[in-house]
Design a protein around this motif. Structure first.
Motif, mmCIF file in Angstrom:
data_model
loop_
_atom_site.group_PDB
_atom_site.id
_atom_site.type_symbol
_atom_site.label_atom_id
_atom_site.label_comp_id
_atom_site.label_asym_id
_atom_site.label_seq_id
_atom_site.Cartn_x
_atom_site.Cartn_y
_atom_site.Cartn_z
ATOM 1 N N THR A 46 0.930 -0.994 0.055
ATOM 2 C CA THR A 46 -0.420 0.173 0.331
ATOM 3 C C THR A 46 1.120 1.130 -0.178
ATOM 4 O O THR A 46 2.006 1.165 0.719
ATOM 5 C CB THR A 46 -0.852 0.143 1.186
ATOM 6 N N SER A 47 0.570 2.265 -0.631
ATOM 7 C CA SER A 47 1.334 3.841 0.091
ATOM 8 C C SER A 47 0.401 5.080 -0.041
ATOM 9 O O SER A 47 -0.715 5.190 -0.666
ATOM 10 C CB SER A 47 1.935 4.241 -1.351
ATOM 11 N N GLY A 48 1.155 4.978 0.907
ATOM 12 C CA GLY A 48 0.585 6.704 1.528
ATOM 13 C C GLY A 48 1.772 7.940 1.030
ATOM 14 O O GLY A 48 2.087 7.942 1.351
ATOM 15 N N ARG A 49 -0.068 8.547 0.866
ATOM 16 C CA ARG A 49 0.500 10.186 0.213
ATOM 17 C C ARG A 49 0.954 10.711 1.839
ATOM 18 O O ARG A 49 -0.257 10.599 3.028
ATOM 19 C CB ARG A 49 -0.931 11.245 -0.360
ATOM 20 N N LEU A 50 1.379 11.291 2.057
ATOM 21 C CA LEU A 50 1.989 12.097 3.159
ATOM 22 C C LEU A 50 0.699 13.026 3.375
ATOM 23 O O LEU A 50 0.137 14.129 2.222
ATOM 24 C CB LEU A 50 3.218 12.822 3.293
ATOM 25 N N SER A 51 0.294 13.295 4.583
ATOM 26 C CA SER A 51 -0.872 14.231 4.775
ATOM 27 C C SER A 51 -1.065 14.737 6.026
ATOM 28 O O SER A 51 -0.628 14.307 7.059
ATOM 29 C CB SER A 51 -2.281 13.231 4.755
ATOM 30 N N ALA A 52 -1.670 15.706 5.892
ATOM 31 C CA ALA A 52 -2.711 16.261 7.388
ATOM 32 C C ALA A 52 -3.651 16.243 7.672
ATOM 33 O O ALA A 52 -4.798 15.211 6.923
ATOM 34 C CB ALA A 52 -2.487 17.719 6.924
ATOM 35 N N ILE A 53 -3.306 15.227 8.545
ATOM 36 C CA ILE A 53 -4.434 14.839 9.935
ATOM 37 C C ILE A 53 -4.935 15.048 11.084
ATOM 38 O O ILE A 53 -4.224 16.055 11.517
ATOM 39 C CB ILE A 53 -4.006 13.000 10.380
ATOM 40 N N GLY A 54 -6.533 15.315 10.479
ATOM 41 C CA GLY A 54 -6.885 16.483 12.180
ATOM 42 C C GLY A 54 -7.782 16.458 12.239
ATOM 43 O O GLY A 54 -8.900 15.473 11.715
ATOM 44 N N ARG A 55 -9.289 16.618 12.926
ATOM 45 C CA ARG A 55 -10.262 16.625 13.585
ATOM 46 C C ARG A 55 -10.903 17.439 12.295
ATOM 47 O O ARG A 55 -10.819 18.244 11.905
ATOM 48 C CB ARG A 55 -10.240 17.473 15.113
ATOM 49 N N ARG A 56 -11.972 15.910 12.614
ATOM 50 C CA ARG A 56 -12.996 16.366 10.931
ATOM 51 C C ARG A 56 -13.870 17.733 12.182
ATOM 52 O O ARG A 56 -15.593 17.507 11.997
ATOM 53 C CB ARG A 56 -14.288 14.975 11.238
ATOM 54 N N THR A 57 -13.629 18.782 11.540
ATOM 55 C CA THR A 57 -14.437 20.210 11.880
ATOM 56 C C THR A 57 -14.990 20.407 10.160
ATOM 57 O O THR A 57 -14.850 19.464 9.411
ATOM 58 C CB THR A 57 -13.017 21.295 12.267
ATOM 59 N N ALA A 58 -15.872 21.502 10.259
ATOM 60 C CA ALA A 58 -16.192 21.087 8.885
ATOM 61 C C ALA A 58 -15.363 22.375 8.045
ATOM 62 O O ALA A 58 -15.145 21.684 7.151
ATOM 63 C CB ALA A 58 -17.186 22.999 9.085
ATOM 64 N N ASP A 59 -14.490 23.402 8.982
ATOM 65 C CA ASP A 59 -13.266 23.586 7.513
ATOM 66 C C ASP A 59 -12.984 22.807 7.238
ATOM 67 O O ASP A 59 -11.850 22.484 6.185
ATOM 68 C CB ASP A 59 -12.298 24.145 8.961
ATOM 69 N N THR B 54 -12.759 10.083 15.305
ATOM 70 C CA THR B 54 -13.250 11.503 14.896
ATOM 71 C C THR B 54 -11.689 12.518 13.905
ATOM 72 O O THR B 54 -12.021 13.766 13.873
ATOM 73 C CB THR B 54 -12.469 12.512 16.322
ATOM 74 N N LEU B 55 -10.447 11.724 13.300
ATOM 75 C CA LEU B 55 -9.851 12.334 12.285
ATOM 76 C C LEU B 55 -9.683 12.051 11.594
ATOM 77 O O LEU B 55 -10.559 11.020 10.748
ATOM 78 C CB LEU B 55 -8.951 11.897 12.794
ATOM 79 N N ILE B 56 -9.681 12.793 10.215
ATOM 80 C CA ILE B 56 -9.259 12.737 9.053
ATOM 81 C C ILE B 56 -8.180 13.213 8.271
ATOM 82 O O ILE B 56 -8.044 14.473 8.912
ATOM 83 C CB ILE B 56 -11.080 13.153 7.997
ATOM 84 N N ALA B 57 -7.740 12.416 7.439
ATOM 85 C CA ALA B 57 -6.137 12.953 6.812
ATOM 86 C C ALA B 57 -6.780 13.684 4.534
ATOM 87 O O ALA B 57 -7.984 13.265 4.176
ATOM 88 C CB ALA B 57 -5.436 11.240 6.065
ATOM 89 N N ARG B 58 -5.834 14.276 4.842
ATOM 90 C CA ARG B 58 -6.098 15.275 3.772
ATOM 91 C C ARG B 58 -4.598 15.578 2.934
ATOM 92 O O ARG B 58 -3.734 15.928 3.758
ATOM 93 C CB ARG B 58 -6.829 16.428 3.901
ATOM 94 N N PRO B 59 -4.713 14.650 2.380
ATOM 95 C CA PRO B 59 -3.017 14.878 1.103
ATOM 96 C C PRO B 59 -2.559 16.024 1.330
ATOM 97 O O PRO B 59 -2.917 17.839 1.400
ATOM 98 C CB PRO B 59 -3.578 14.220 -0.242
ATOM 99 N N LEU B 60 -1.346 16.193 1.773
ATOM 100 C CA LEU B 60 -0.058 17.145 1.817
ATOM 101 C C LEU B 60 -0.284 17.287 0.040
ATOM 102 O O LEU B 60 0.479 16.713 -0.058
ATOM 103 C CB LEU B 60 0.864 17.354 2.718
ATOM 104 N N VAL B 61 0.270 18.747 -0.750
ATOM 105 C CA VAL B 61 0.647 18.636 -2.211
ATOM 106 C C VAL B 61 1.608 19.747 -2.365
ATOM 107 O O VAL B 61 2.120 20.632 -0.928
ATOM 108 C CB VAL B 61 -0.528 19.173 -3.144
ATOM 109 N N ARG B 62 2.447 20.318 -2.847
ATOM 110 C CA ARG B 62 3.475 20.690 -3.780
ATOM 111 C C ARG B 62 5.350 21.188 -2.277
ATOM 112 O O ARG B 62 4.956 21.513 -1.291
ATOM 113 C CB ARG B 62 2.608 22.599 -3.482
ATOM 114 N N PRO B 63 5.168 20.317 -2.774
ATOM 115 C CA PRO B 63 4.767 18.406 -3.149
ATOM 116 C C PRO B 63 4.016 17.514 -3.288
ATOM 117 O O PRO B 63 4.127 17.839 -1.185
ATOM 118 C CB PRO B 63 6.171 17.538 -3.652
ATOM 119 N N ALA B 64 3.641 16.412 -3.172
ATOM 120 C CA ALA B 64 2.962 15.595 -2.851
ATOM 121 C C ALA B 64 3.829 14.556 -2.878
ATOM 122 O O ALA B 64 4.654 14.144 -3.649
ATOM 123 C CB ALA B 64 1.603 15.241 -4.093
ATOM 124 N N LEU B 65 3.989 14.020 -1.901
ATOM 125 C CA LEU B 65 5.465 12.857 -1.276
ATOM 126 C C LEU B 65 3.934 11.577 -1.166
ATOM 127 O O LEU B 65 3.239 11.468 -0.530
ATOM 128 C CB LEU B 65 5.360 12.894 0.096
#
Lengths: 303, 303
Positions: free
Chosen positions: A163-176, A254-265
DNA sequence: GACATTCATAGGCAAAGCTCATGAATTGAT
DNA sequence: ATCAATTCATGAGCTTTGCCTATGAATGTC
């Protein structure tokens, strides 16, 4: 020639039934074949085993003694067959493997649970080691494979990405946060972040990639254990900077991940095997489970 | 087909030497034969036992497990062969037989001594019983043969006379007594005599034979044990009335036997065997010794 | 005394087991 | 890099083994 198990089977049969004919029936051979087997065994051992008349078959004292040894050998043989069959069908056995600390804590628990459910009698020996030790440990111990992130190639090793995971920011599922599709590394500078220590492999990969672009990560917190980072994130202390694969959804709902880009790792999680070594059936079953469980985790980078 | 010891031998050989070629040499077969044996065993057990390249032969985990079971079976097989060979050569084993009380006390000690000297590791189980019990005991127990005096024939029994002693007067080697060639039963009436009790077989034979001729024995003393009679004789209390074979020359060097005549009575000492039952090699050796020792005792009725 | 049962043996055939020859892969040396 | 040497696998062919059928011999039964 030598004593054969065939002869011993005939012998114990005749000994128990006191009849060549009956023993032959049990063995599914003809009476004459059984008769010959007994004669061969007698010749082989140099001892008369039965006093035979056309009417009766009486074991001699030697036969009394031989019987126990013969029975033991036959039950050993049967035990061996059964045991090997169990091993072959991965109904018994042991899987020893190496996992990098990160994989061991974040990825393997779900794999282990799934495997245990389908193969309850297989003993599992997972050894979590620092990322640098992954290959050395695999080469020098009786571990059958390794799971973790490695870079480059290794002699005598086959590498397969599970499997390969994109490096992401993981944070609480807030609306923002939930509204975001992705974040840039630059945006992180404005936010409280939790990253792995500089000594860790994950962090080294990040620092190296960013510095190539003249950027750098300046985390608010630095931790050693992935779980610590996630726990802190769950408490709202900041965004965890990790591969998306490292987020166990069931453990941190409660946590969700959003990929980090520029650069995407991306950070692959690989399966390493020693070339030319067959995995034990148990290990094969385990690897199959790992592939299944982890493959199902690659796509959903978002929770 | 089934697992064979042949395959296991090849397997342990390859496992130990890590080489099919070397193992084949050890077994005295060609490399290809050994290769086939391993393949057969793998097919049989359903497990890969070696990771083979043209350059190396690496045992799998399954092989590690199988090895111990295989070694055990092979050493069992070898142990069985060796044990049987020992039994066959009467270097090991056990002889169980029945002896009448008289034979056991007077005849067997010298046989036992001789046999022990030549077969030190054979366990001997001599059961002395009353003469009437000789045949029943032989039929119903695991005794292989019986030694004693029996009359008549028995179904399923072969009888062989080992020695036969004339009924004699046994006394101290005085000039008078030594000068005699024989004594008549009538002459005994004048002398102090020691005979066996009326319940014993020997005595019954005597009484029966004498009464047929209108005579009778009127002993001064009546005893139960042969040895008692001989000891009393040695003390000069009288003449012992016994078969000459019952006098162990080495134990009572002062005593000599002179046959009783008119009538001359003989008492055979026989070997009884169950018909159709082979004696164990150990028992055969024992019987041979008994024949030898006892045959040497038939002739010299006089000391 | 005829019959049935049981073990032993002989002849013939199918299968297993072995050897020899050869091919493929890998290592070490030139 | 090429060549020689080593090692395991495979295929062809022959020998041996192993089994079955048929038959004979012995023994207990009705």
């Amino acid at each position: 020639m030598n004593v054969t198990l065939r002869q011993l089977r005939a012998f114990t049969g005749v000994y128990r039934t006191r009849s060549i004919t009956r023993a032959a029936r049990e063995l599914g051979i003809t009476q004459s074949a059984a008769s010959l087997l007994i004669q061969q065994l007698e010749a082989q051992l140099g001892v008369k085993l039965f006093d035979r008349s056309t009417r009766s078959v009486q074991p001699t004292l030697a036969a009394d003694e031989a019987f126990h040894a013969a029975e033991r050998m036959l039950s050993d043989a049967q035990g061996l067959s059964r045991r090997m069959r169990d091993l072959a069908q991965a109904r018994a056995g042991r899987v020893a493997f190496v996992a990098s600390a990160g994989a061991a804590s974040a990825l393997m628990p779900s794999v282990l649970a799934k495997f245990r459910a389908s193969h309850p009698d297989i003993e599992i020996d997972m050894r979590d080691v620092a990322a640098d030790d992954l290959v050395p440990r695999l080469s020098t111990t009786d571990a059958e494979f390794a799971i973790g992130s490695v870079e480059g190639e290794f002699a005598d090793m086959t590498i397969e990405t599970l499997t390969s995971g994109r490096l992401s920011a993981i944070g609480r599922r807030t609306a923002d946060f939930a509204a975001r599709r992705a974040l840039t590394w630059d945006e992180l500078a404005q936010l409280p972040t939790i990253a792995m220590r500089r000594e860790t492999r994950i962090r080294m990969q990040i620092d190296q990639a960013l510095s190539a672009q003249g950027k750098r990560l300046d985390p608010t917190y630095e931790v050693t254990l992935i779980n610590t980072a996630l726990a802190m994130t769950a408490q709202g202390l900041g965004l965890a900077i990790l591969p998306a694969t490292m987020l166990p959804a069931d453990q941190f709902p409660t946590l969700i991940a959003r990929p980090l880009v520029r650069p995407a790792l991306t950070r692959p999680v690989s399966l390493l095997q020693r070339q030319g070594r067959t995995l034990s059936p148990a290990a094969q079953a385990f690897v199959a489970t790992a592939r299944m469980v982890l493959a199902g985790r690659t796509a959903p980078a978002s929770g």
